[in-house]
Write an enzyme that holds these catalytic residues in place. Structure first.
Site, PDB file in Angstrom:
ATOM      1  CG  HIS A   1      -1.663  -1.239   1.478  1.00  0.00           C
ATOM      2  ND1 HIS A   1      -2.801  -1.587   0.761  1.00  0.00           N
ATOM      3  CD2 HIS A   1      -1.455  -2.247   2.366  1.00  0.00           C
ATOM      4  CE1 HIS A   1      -3.253  -2.746   1.211  1.00  0.00           C
ATOM      5  NE2 HIS A   1      -2.460  -3.173   2.168  1.00  0.00           N
TER       6      HIS A   1
HETATM    7  C1  BDR Z   1      -2.485   0.286   5.825  1.00  0.00           C
HETATM    8  O1  BDR Z   1      -2.420  -0.314   7.102  1.00  0.00           O
HETATM    9  C2  BDR Z   1      -1.180  -0.985   7.278  1.00  0.00           C
HETATM   10  O2  BDR Z   1      -1.449  -2.334   7.332  1.00  0.00           O
HETATM   11  C3  BDR Z   1      -0.289  -0.660   6.121  1.00  0.00           C
HETATM   12  O3  BDR Z   1       0.975  -0.213   6.600  1.00  0.00           O
HETATM   13  C4  BDR Z   1      -1.019   0.421   5.369  1.00  0.00           C
HETATM   14  O4  BDR Z   1      -0.523   1.700   5.719  1.00  0.00           O
HETATM   15  C5  BDR Z   1      -3.340  -0.541   4.915  1.00  0.00           C
HETATM   16  O5  BDR Z   1      -4.638  -0.646   5.426  1.00  0.00           O
END
Ligand code: BDR
Ligand code: CA
Length: 316
Positions: A245
């Site tokens: 992400h």
């Molecule tokens: C977000 O939450 C975390 O798991 C990851 O770092 C990302 O920023 C995704 O939902």
């Protein structure tokens, strides 16, 4: 290039974003601020220091921020994975050596307020964790948005959620903070939600390419993303893959065409127990609601991989 401050809750995808921002020649990473999120503040801070040491950028300062949400004693519910269930894409400690250095004495909020007050150039803020630090800065001085040319947030979800049926983790973890940020009146707010990040999955074979670069960043990126693929078990092009992400936000800084955005009204639920933390994106064509965000709904996976290979391939 862009002068940026990354705000992170390092985790495995935050780690890839930090390496990308620190190593890309068109990005000046001024500092990294840490927040409670994927793991507790002490661990997000330790992991961030580990990453900067690993890529031999210990001169980039790390400032520790909030250890909890701004208006609650903790998260609004149980998270979507637990540490020992095997489906944790993070784990408390990143699989690289412990840090040699420490975080700065000054806290993240004090650093951000001072820097935004004194900067002579417009800055870009890139929060890729819960928005507790950024919201606190804005509560202290709402005019500080004027020092920010763009805030690029990883968070939210329209058709895609993760921590609950309604919400994405970063926004859900501190919904009041997200509300402060979304309504602060930034000159430009770009949101990279799960709808976009799940269209830029990184596969096992892409990880092998990164590992084959045989650079510290390439090796670590392959290791971190490999851990994510083990936990996610998603698939793309017929092979196992996972979203990374946070790095989509830093990739956007150098190649805005890596995502496709729509200008629309973005708000967040902060009251309902059922939908707490849901990002409400007004996608109705005729909506007259104030359009306060550029929200990404699509991403170019091949371009993301090309960018990762470029920036992690040079032992800069
Ligand atoms: C977000 O939450 C975390 O798991 C990851 O770092 C990302 O920023 C995704 O939902
Ligand atoms: Ca994160």
């Amino acid at each position: 290039g862009r002068s940026i401050i990354l705000d992170v809750d390092t985790g495995t995808d935050d780690a890839v974003a930090i390496m990308f921002a620190a190593l890309h020649p068109e990005i000046e990473l001024l500092a990294v601020t840490t927040v409670n999120g994927n793991v507790p503040l002490a661990d997000t801070t330790d992991n961030t220091l580990r990453v900067l040491d690993w890529i031999e950028r210990p001169e980039i300062p790390v400032f520790a921020g909030l250890s909890r949400p701004i208006a609650r004693s903790g998260f609004p519910g149980a998270r979507h994975f637990d540490r020992d269930s095997g489906n944790d894409p993070h784990g408390s400690a990143l699989p690289i050596p412990p840090p040699r250095g420490t975080a700065q004495d000054v806290g993240a909020v004090e650093y951000l307020v001072e820097t935004l007050r004194s900067t002579t150039e417009p800055l870009t803020l890139v929060p890729v964790g819960p928005l507790s630090n950024i919201a606190t800065v804005l509560t202290i001085d709402p005019s500080l948005t004027e020092a920010v040319e763009e805030v690029v947030v990883m968070g939210g979800g329209h058709a895609t959620t993760n921590v609950t049926a309604s919400a994405e983790f970063n926004i859900w973890a501190d919904p009041e903070a997200a509300n402060v940020v979304f309504s602060a009146g930034f000159r430009r707010l770009t949101l990279v939600p799960l709808d976009a990040t799940h269209r830029a999955l990184v596969t096992r074979s892409a990880c092998r390419v990164l590992e084959g670069l045989a650079t510290p960043a390439g090796i670590a990126a392959a290791r971190f993303i490999g851990r994510r693929i083990d936990a996610y078990g998603a698939s793309a092009a017929g092979e196992e893959a996972a979203p990374v992400h946070d790095v989509l936000c830093t990739a956007y800084l150098v190649r805005p065409d890596v995502i496709t955005t729509r200008h629309l009204a973005l708000t967040v639920e902060t009251a309902s127990p059922l939908t707490i933390g849901r990002t409400v994106m007004d996608t109705r064509p005729g909506s007259t609601a104030t359009r306060n965000a550029h929200v990404a709904f699509d991403a170019d996976a091949a371009l993301l991989i090309e960018l990762l290979t470029q920036v992690f391939g040079t032992d800069a």
